[in-house]
Design an enzyme around this catalytic site. Structure first.
Site, PDB file in Angstrom:
ATOM      1  NE  ARG A  67     -51.419  33.799 -11.873  1.00 30.19           N
ATOM      2  CZ  ARG A  67     -52.374  34.386 -12.969  1.00 30.19           C
ATOM      3  NH1 ARG A  67     -51.523  35.816 -13.066  1.00 30.19           N
ATOM      4  NH2 ARG A  67     -53.324  33.938 -13.312  1.00 30.19           N
ATOM      5  CG  HIS A  71     -50.145  30.277 -15.819  1.00 32.81           C
ATOM      6  ND1 HIS A  71     -51.019  31.611 -16.630  1.00 32.81           N
ATOM      7  CD2 HIS A  71     -50.681  30.434 -14.486  1.00 32.81           C
ATOM      8  CE1 HIS A  71     -52.308  31.766 -16.411  1.00 32.81           C
ATOM      9  NE2 HIS A  71     -51.915  31.527 -14.541  1.00 32.81           N
ATOM     10  CG  ASN A  99     -51.595  33.215 -20.190  1.00 36.19           C
ATOM     11  OD1 ASN A  99     -52.014  32.602 -19.610  1.00 36.19           O
ATOM     12  ND2 ASN A  99     -51.467  32.866 -20.821  1.00 36.19           N
ATOM     13  CG  HIS A 200     -52.316  31.451  -4.262  1.00 32.99           C
ATOM     14  ND1 HIS A 200     -53.142  30.776  -4.728  1.00 32.99           N
ATOM     15  CD2 HIS A 200     -51.683  31.653  -5.889  1.00 32.99           C
ATOM     16  CE1 HIS A 200     -54.151  30.780  -5.803  1.00 32.99           C
ATOM     17  NE2 HIS A 200     -52.401  30.753  -6.517  1.00 32.99           N
TER      18      HIS A 200
HETATM   19  C1  HEM Z   1     -55.420  25.574  -8.006  1.00 31.48           C
HETATM   20  C2  HEM Z   1     -55.603  26.267  -9.182  1.00 31.48           C
HETATM   21  C3  HEM Z   1     -54.989  28.014  -8.999  1.00 31.48           C
HETATM   22  C4  HEM Z   1     -56.191  28.888  -8.991  1.00 31.48           C
HETATM   23  C5  HEM Z   1     -57.066  28.460  -9.542  1.00 31.48           C
HETATM   24  C6  HEM Z   1     -54.893  29.594  -9.230  1.00 31.48           C
HETATM   25  C7  HEM Z   1     -55.222  31.206  -9.742  1.00 31.48           C
HETATM   26  C8  HEM Z   1     -54.849  32.493  -9.414  1.00 31.48           C
HETATM   27  C9  HEM Z   1     -55.247  33.925  -9.713  1.00 31.48           C
HETATM   28  C10 HEM Z   1     -56.867  33.649 -10.468  1.00 31.48           C
HETATM   29  C11 HEM Z   1     -54.543  34.690  -9.934  1.00 31.48           C
HETATM   30  C12 HEM Z   1     -54.509  36.525  -9.528  1.00 31.48           C
HETATM   31  C13 HEM Z   1     -54.334  36.500 -11.027  1.00 31.48           C
HETATM   32  C14 HEM Z   1     -54.718  37.687 -11.327  1.00 31.48           C
HETATM   33  O1  HEM Z   1     -56.139  37.826 -11.007  1.00 31.48           O
HETATM   34  O2  HEM Z   1     -54.415  38.943 -11.167  1.00 31.48           O
HETATM   35  C15 HEM Z   1     -53.364  34.340  -9.309  1.00 31.48           C
HETATM   36  C16 HEM Z   1     -52.521  33.984  -9.064  1.00 31.48           C
HETATM   37  C17 HEM Z   1     -51.003  33.467  -8.357  1.00 31.48           C
HETATM   38  N1  HEM Z   1     -51.207  32.374  -8.441  1.00 31.48           N
HETATM   39 FE1  HEM Z   1     -52.603  31.354  -8.937  1.00 31.48          FE
HETATM   40  N2  HEM Z   1     -54.086  29.212  -9.046  1.00 31.48           N
HETATM   41  C18 HEM Z   1     -53.732  28.816  -9.175  1.00 31.48           C
HETATM   42  C19 HEM Z   1     -52.562  27.522  -8.552  1.00 31.48           C
HETATM   43  C20 HEM Z   1     -51.588  27.873  -8.688  1.00 31.48           C
HETATM   44  C21 HEM Z   1     -50.079  27.472  -8.686  1.00 31.48           C
HETATM   45  C22 HEM Z   1     -50.099  25.665  -8.863  1.00 31.48           C
HETATM   46  C23 HEM Z   1     -49.095  28.185  -8.660  1.00 31.48           C
HETATM   47  C24 HEM Z   1     -47.399  28.370  -8.700  1.00 31.48           C
HETATM   48  C25 HEM Z   1     -46.139  27.467  -8.036  1.00 31.48           C
HETATM   49  C26 HEM Z   1     -49.834  29.616  -8.303  1.00 31.48           C
HETATM   50  C27 HEM Z   1     -49.122  30.877  -8.246  1.00 31.48           C
HETATM   51  C28 HEM Z   1     -49.976  31.935  -8.050  1.00 31.48           C
HETATM   52  C29 HEM Z   1     -49.151  33.529  -8.349  1.00 31.48           C
HETATM   53  C30 HEM Z   1     -47.282  33.625  -7.249  1.00 31.48           C
HETATM   54  C31 HEM Z   1     -49.601  34.213  -7.632  1.00 31.48           C
HETATM   55  C32 HEM Z   1     -49.315  35.789  -7.746  1.00 31.48           C
HETATM   56  C33 HEM Z   1     -49.251  36.683  -9.527  1.00 31.48           C
HETATM   57  C34 HEM Z   1     -48.422  38.128  -9.105  1.00 31.48           C
HETATM   58  O3  HEM Z   1     -48.803  38.535  -8.395  1.00 31.48           O
HETATM   59  O4  HEM Z   1     -48.171  38.384  -9.764  1.00 31.48           O
HETATM   60  N3  HEM Z   1     -50.983  29.914  -8.452  1.00 31.48           N
HETATM   61  N4  HEM Z   1     -53.342  32.147  -9.276  1.00 31.48           N
HETATM   62  C1  LIG Z   2     -51.298  41.326 -21.450  1.00 30.43           C
HETATM   63  C2  LIG Z   2     -51.704  40.594 -22.110  1.00 30.43           C
HETATM   64  O1  LIG Z   2     -52.011  39.737 -23.107  1.00 30.43           O
HETATM   65  N1  LIG Z   2     -53.285  40.953 -22.191  1.00 30.43           N
HETATM   66  C3  LIG Z   2     -54.209  40.078 -23.008  1.00 30.43           C
HETATM   67  C4  LIG Z   2     -54.848  39.528 -21.959  1.00 30.43           C
HETATM   68  O2  LIG Z   2     -55.912  38.482 -22.829  1.00 30.43           O
HETATM   69  C5  LIG Z   2     -57.119  39.620 -23.438  1.00 30.43           C
HETATM   70  C6  LIG Z   2     -58.065  38.732 -24.381  1.00 30.43           C
HETATM   71  O3  LIG Z   2     -58.037  37.602 -24.598  1.00 30.43           O
HETATM   72  C7  LIG Z   2     -56.205  40.238 -24.161  1.00 30.43           C
HETATM   73  O4  LIG Z   2     -57.179  41.766 -24.505  1.00 30.43           O
HETATM   74  C8  LIG Z   2     -55.323  41.507 -23.402  1.00 30.43           C
HETATM   75  O5  LIG Z   2     -54.407  42.503 -24.448  1.00 30.43           O
END
Ligand code: HEM
Ligand SMILES: CC(=O)N[C@H]1CO[C@H](CO)[C@@H](O)[C@@H]1O
Ligand SMILES: *[C@@H]1O[C@H](CO)[C@@H](O)[C@H](O)[C@H]1NC(C)=O
Length: 332
Positions: A67, A71, A99, A200
């Site tokens: 991820r 980003h 982030n 995902h």
């Molecule tokens: C298509 C648009 C995308 C959206 C809207 C999106 C959104 C998100 C969101 C909301 C999360 C969860 C964050 C959280 O609440 O902890 C997530 C997790 C993740 N995303 Fe995406 N994502 C997108 C595309 C991608 C792409 C292109 C990649 C990599 C090539 C990616 C890789 C990941 C991975 C690996 C996680 C899991 C992270 C973890 O377990 O720490 N995502 N994504």
């Molecule tokens: C881990 C980290 O950097 N968290 C930050 C994510 O963004 C919010 C809002 O801007 C911050 O309050 C957190 O510290």
């Protein structure tokens, strides 16, 4: 007056020509596989060794590492700007809302330390992010041969702004039109979008990234009708309204192995985010989802590599642009 204008015009043209020549020759050379072959021959094996040592202790490390690369590339191009720490006067990308849940920085730092010992000032943080993502995914796929070759030669940016992360990272509530335009703006098409969403297959999400789908989809206390009702009920038992700390697996029971189960879930309306479900709203992305849900794993791995290489080129700095950061969290 007239000659002043025409002088100005020819000066502008000359400047443009110079920029064009620079741009097409040594000014901004393209990325290439094996960029460090001569300058730091051990670079890729040092990175792999670092990633493998963390992965062997904790396979959940892959998801945040993958991820991070996404980003990084979506904000100011793949220039390592996602790694820069905030300072007293600057709130960096890291600290922006999307982030919040970024992680894995310690792996990048460990790889950078090892690389600085072997070849000081040579390997960019942006390239480390790209290599680490590939190695972590390859390990999570259970393969010993790299799933794709990483093109290198990126240089590090010096700017990292929280508001740019907010504006540029797709939100999980987006529909297909918004997603396609965000990817399109970076030269990535609907197929790339559907294939890269296959990331995902691994990782976890905080409840608040999809809570609205469970409790208040249109502001009337309703559930997202595109979410499988049984799955919605299951998710409601895990995520209570307003919960900002609980996380759930992206693919229940299989969140550390990189595979095609994500596509199977999306076809069964069990994608976690609205943006996952959104892939079914458009013919091109829908076709990819359905074909990948039935495809051989090797086919998905191949396609994923192709799209990752395309993503890895977005807005890169090369040649003499940017810098090689000594510490990935700090601008030199
Ligand atoms: C298509 C648009 C995308 C959206 C809207 C999106 C959104 C998100 C969101 C909301 C999360 C969860 C964050 C959280 O609440 O902890 C997530 C997790 C993740 N995303 Fe995406 N994502 C997108 C595309 C991608 C792409 C292109 C990649 C990599 C090539 C990616 C890789 C990941 C991975 C690996 C996680 C899991 C992270 C973890 O377990 O720490 N995502 N994504
Ligand atoms: C881990 C980290 O950097 N968290 C930050 C994510 O963004 C919010 C809002 O801007 C911050 O309050 C957190 O510290
Ligand atoms: C960057 O910030 C993190 C988290 O606040 C901190 O642990 C780390 O030491 C910082 N790195 C540098 C080089 O200042």
């Amino acid at each position: 007056m007239e000659s002043f204008h025409s002088n100005l015009l020819s000066l502008t043209l000359a400047t443009l020509v110079v920029f064009f020549l620079l741009g097409s020759s040594n000014g901004h050379p393209p990325l290439k596989v094996g960029f460090y072959e001569k300058s730091c021959p051990g670079a890729e094996s040092i990175v792999l060794k670092t990633v493998a040592s963390y992965f062997s202790q904790d396979p959940t490390v892959t998801a945040p590492l993958l991820r991070l690369h996404f980003h990084d590339c979506f904000v100011r191009g793949c220039d390592g700007s996602v790694l820069i720490n905030s300072t007293k006067t600057n709130l960096a990308e890291k600290d922006a809302m999307p982030n919040k849940s970024l992680d894995g920085f310690y792996v990048i730092d460990a790889a950078k330390e090892a690389l600085e010992r072997a070849c000081p000032g040579t390997v960019s943080c942006a390239d480390i992010v790209a290599l680490v993502a590939r190695d972590a995914v390859t390990l999570a796929a259970g393969k010993s041969k790299n799933l794709w070759e990483v093109q290198t030669g990126r240089r590090d940016g010096v700017v990292s702004l929280a508001w740019e992360a907010l504006a540029n990272i797709p939100s999980p509530f987006e529909d297909i039109t918004q997603l396609k335009s965000q990817f399109g703006a970076r030269g990535l098409n609907a197929k790339d979008l559907a294939i890269l969403s296959g990331a995902h297959a691994i990782g976890r999400s905080h409840c608040n990234s999809f809570e609205k789908r469970l409790y208040d989809f249109t502001g009337k206390g309703d559930t997202d009708p595109t979410l499988d009702p049984a799955y919605a009920a299951e998710l409601r038992t895990k995520c209570k309204p307003g919960d900002v700390t609980t996380t759930v697996e992206m693919v229940p029971g299989s969140s550390t192995s990189f595979d095609t189960k994500y596509y199977d879930l999306v076809t069964r309306r069990r994608g976690l985010f609205h943006s996952d479900e959104a892939l079914l709203q458009d013919k091109e992305s829908r076709d990819v989802v359905y074909s990948q849900s039935k495809a051989a794993e090797s086919d998905f791995f191949y396609e994923f590599g192709v799209s990752m290489v395309r993503m890895g080129k977005v807005g890169v700095l090369t040649g003499s642009s940017g810098e090689i950061r000594r510490n990935c969290a700090l601008v030199n």
